[in-house]
Scaffold this active site. Structure first.
Site, short mmCIF file in Angstrom:
data_model
loop_
_atom_site.label_atom_id
_atom_site.label_comp_id
_atom_site.label_asym_id
_atom_site.label_seq_id
_atom_site.Cartn_x
_atom_site.Cartn_y
_atom_site.Cartn_z
CG HIS A 53 -1.47 22.18 -32.81
ND1 HIS A 53 -1.05 22.57 -34.06
CD2 HIS A 53 -1.83 23.33 -32.17
CE1 HIS A 53 -1.15 23.88 -34.18
NE2 HIS A 53 -1.63 24.36 -33.05
CD GLU A 55 -1.40 17.63 -35.82
OE1 GLU A 55 -2.04 18.14 -34.87
OE2 GLU A 55 -1.32 18.16 -36.93
CB CYS A 83 0.69 23.70 -38.45
SG CYS A 83 1.27 23.27 -36.79
CB CYS A 86 2.13 19.39 -36.15
SG CYS A 86 1.12 20.08 -34.81
#
Length: 151
Positions: A53, A55, A83, A86
């Protein structure tokens, strides 16, 4: 609401770049002392890695660059509510402030879902500022998924 000094614009650029690569359009930048030290969009498809992801990518890059897993002076700008995975990484990295754009009622874990930073088991919670450039961030995501359904 704090001013983002163009950092959310940089995150939106990363999200657009991710969309052009066929990735879900989420972008992030990590800022220390007013300078962008890491930037990325989602790379889950390109790397065949569900943890890639935006992040996570910027946290990994900054941690490697600074030689430390703790990034206490860092501010993270991301186009979509993080999420649970993260949010956990943000907490463990000791990110100082989190700025995000669009809410994610289905997959978010900051103000939606599990509300990770509000849990008693969360060791560190950043200051959180939501809704920064929420409209363009949400439009980018809805347009991306609409184009996928139309194919």
């Amino acid at each position: 609401m704090p001013k983002s000094d163009g950092f959310m614009d940089a995150a939106l650029t990363e999200a657009r770049n991710a969309a052009e690569r066929g990735e879900v359009p989420v972008g992030a930048v990590l800022v220390i002392d007013g300078e962008i030290v890491a930037r990325s969009g989602n790379r889950t498809r390109a790397e065949n890695d569900i943890t890639a992801h935006a992040e996570i990518a910027v946290i990994r890059e900054a941690a490697a660059s600074f030689g430390s897993e703790r990034l206490g002076g860092a501010d993270l700008y991301v186009t979509l509510e993080p999420c649970t995975m993260c949010a956990g990484a943000i907490s463990f990295a000791r990110i100082r402030r989190l700025y995000y754009g669009a809410n994610d009622p289905k997959g978010g874990a900051v103000e939606s879902g599990v509300r990770f930073f509000s849990q008693p088991t969360c060791h560190h919670a950043p200051e959180v500022y939501s809704g920064i450039a929420a409209t363009p961030a949400a439009e980018l995501l809805t347009g991306f998924f609409r184009s996928r359904r139309e194919k």
